[in-house]
Design an enzyme around this catalytic site. Structure first.
Site, PDB file in Angstrom:
ATOM      1  N   GLU A 174       0.805  -1.227   0.000  1.00 20.55           N
ATOM      2  CA  GLU A 174       0.000   0.000   0.000  1.00 20.55           C
ATOM      3  C   GLU A 174       0.839   1.279   0.000  1.00 20.55           C
ATOM      4  OE1 GLU A 174      -2.257  -3.359   0.835  1.00 20.55           O
ATOM      5  OE2 GLU A 174      -0.708  -2.634   2.221  1.00 20.55           O
ATOM      6  N   VAL A 218       9.445  -6.331   4.363  1.00 21.53           N
ATOM      7  CA  VAL A 218       8.882  -7.512   3.715  1.00 21.53           C
ATOM      8  C   VAL A 218       9.853  -8.648   3.999  1.00 21.53           C
ATOM      9  CG1 VAL A 218       7.995  -8.498   1.577  1.00 21.53           C
ATOM     10  CG2 VAL A 218       7.940  -6.012   1.902  1.00 21.53           C
ATOM     11  N   HIS A 222       4.710 -15.037  -2.226  1.00 18.92           N
ATOM     12  CA  HIS A 222       4.117 -13.747  -1.858  1.00 18.92           C
ATOM     13  C   HIS A 222       5.190 -12.663  -1.696  1.00 18.92           C
ATOM     14  CE1 HIS A 222       1.062 -11.118  -0.130  1.00 18.92           C
ATOM     15  NE2 HIS A 222       1.890 -10.851   0.868  1.00 18.92           N
TER      16      HIS A 222
END
Length: 156
Positions: free
Chosen positions: A59, A82, A89
């Site tokens: 986002e 991350v 993913h």
């Protein structure tokens, strides 16, 4: 040869936003602390620092677009984490976040830094959030300050 480069001195009137992905907040909170520390140490006025929280790294580009479109900020420091898991993913989120931030940065031609950790383990994230490898949030903020001053010298 003439050299043009930015410096790390803020006048105190620069308005900078930090966009922080809350996912992995144990790590990203430390990145925000590092970014804020760098901003204040280099002459920033806390009233000119804004923290924008988003759910996750994916986002960040959408928030960055809105922040820069508002015209209220001189520069933006993006931070997040991350961490690779057992599925692909990680690859999708890392790649799209990176591309998204780069595309928005080029669109608005404003200083933006990429302080999003893309790491293989929680240990690597901890090391980069204030442990062995320094604080990448601090580094991202110093980078955005330097670029802000470089843009001023180049006439934006």
């Amino acid at each position: 040869m003439k050299i043009i480069e930015g410096n790390l001195a803020l006048k105190g009137n620069e308005k900078i936003a930090i966009i922080n992905a809350r996912f992995n907040h144990i790590i990203t909170d430390r990145l925000v602390e590092g970014a804020k520390d760098a901003f204040l140490r280099h002459g920033g006025d806390e009233k000119n620092l804004t923290l924008v929280l988003v759910p996750g790294a994916f986002e960040i580009p959408m928030a960055l677009e809105k922040v820069l479109a508002s015209g209220k900020f001189d520069a933006v420091c993006c931070v997040g984490a991350v961490i690779r898991g057992a599925t692909p993913h990680f690859d999708y989120v890392s790649a799209e976040t990176t591309k998204g931030i780069a595309n928005v940065t080029l669109k608005y031609a404003k200083p933006v830094t990429f302080g999003v950790l893309t790491v293989d383990s929680i240990e690597q994230a901890i090391e980069r959030a204030g442990s062995k490898a320094g604080n990448k949030g601090f580094e991202a903020m110093t980078g955005v300050i330097e670029m802000l001053n470089l843009y001023k010298k180049l006439g934006e």
